[in-house]
Enzyme design. Sequence first.
Site, PDB file in Angstrom:
ATOM      1  N   HIS A  31       0.832  -1.206   0.000  1.00 23.12           N
ATOM      2  CA  HIS A  31       0.000   0.000   0.000  1.00 23.12           C
ATOM      3  C   HIS A  31       0.871   1.261   0.000  1.00 23.12           C
ATOM      4  CE1 HIS A  31      -2.855  -2.928   2.023  1.00 23.12           C
ATOM      5  NE2 HIS A  31      -3.569  -2.502   1.003  1.00 23.12           N
ATOM      6  N   GLN A  38     -17.970  -7.787  -0.444  1.00 21.03           N
ATOM      7  CA  GLN A  38     -17.078  -8.607  -1.249  1.00 21.03           C
ATOM      8  C   GLN A  38     -16.589  -9.851  -0.526  1.00 21.03           C
ATOM      9  OE1 GLN A  38     -14.197  -5.258  -1.641  1.00 21.03           O
ATOM     10  NE2 GLN A  38     -12.626  -6.841  -1.406  1.00 21.03           N
ATOM     11  N   LYS A  63      -0.839  -7.799  -7.760  1.00 23.47           N
ATOM     12  CA  LYS A  63      -1.113  -9.092  -7.124  1.00 23.47           C
ATOM     13  C   LYS A  63      -2.552  -9.512  -7.351  1.00 23.47           C
ATOM     14  CE  LYS A  63      -1.895  -9.521  -2.710  1.00 23.47           C
ATOM     15  NZ  LYS A  63      -3.202 -10.268  -2.690  1.00 23.47           N
ATOM     16  N   ASP A  64      -3.462  -8.560  -7.331  1.00 27.15           N
ATOM     17  CA  ASP A  64      -4.875  -8.835  -7.592  1.00 27.15           C
ATOM     18  C   ASP A  64      -5.176  -8.534  -9.059  1.00 27.15           C
ATOM     19  OD1 ASP A  64      -5.682  -9.485  -4.818  1.00 27.15           O
ATOM     20  OD2 ASP A  64      -5.093  -7.421  -4.451  1.00 27.15           O
TER      21      ASP A  64
END
Length: 277
Positions: free
Chosen positions: A34, A58, A146-147
Amino acid sequence: MKVMRTRAELRDALAAAPRPVGLVPTMGWLHDGHRALMRRAREESATSVVTIFVNPRQFNVAADFTRYPRSEERDLEICAAEGVDLVFAPGVDEVYPPGFDTVVTVGAVAQPLEGAARPGHFDGVATVVAILFSVVGAERAYFGQKDAQQVMVIRQMARDLAIGTEVIACPTVREPDGLALSSRNVHLTPDERRAAPVLRRALLAARTAWEGGERSGDALRAAMRAELDREPLAAVEYVSIADGSTLEELETVGGPALASLAVRFGSTRLIDNEPLG
């Protein structure tokens, strides 16, 4: 740094803020990944905004939502240290007011992989990000590679709904042993943490084979599984060699592709990926 709790407070602050605005949406429990997004936003924008909101929509398993790590005080300290200008940390009712009854559903790219493993997950992601994009009105928003599927889903959503925010994917930040930084890593036991870098080794096995000329999707998936099978604590959910644009599984890699996987270590589920081409 200003911290706002309501949409009205955020809009008032943004009305006086210099443009362009760079947005970093997060669910908190911030880490160096982040921080890298915040630095990129600050470097490329006149005003940087971080949102901290653990989005209940989610999580398809209620226990995962409850278990998600939280520490707002720690998160705000990190934001301040990184020079963030505005933090939006709303409550659930501020994001989803009483009577809220809209769901954003993205099509084909949201269906495989994480979409199949976590039904409803990407509906929750697309819905909350559409709200944040609307409220903030940033020129750019920053997400971690990563996502990868999440980035693709959000790009599709923004494109289809004519939202002007540019979606920027930033490189995955890793520990020295290759494990991708994730808020979920905190749940790993010491033994699971020692085992978890097998994800990166499996992805690199696919990359090595691909760089050596292997183009069979089955052979590349087998290379990942062979590496994962060497780690007894790794419970594999899926390994994938998919088209880099559609995420359809490939028989033959003839262009840009994405190697990805999801693996459980005890009760902790981790994902990672490696672009090929």
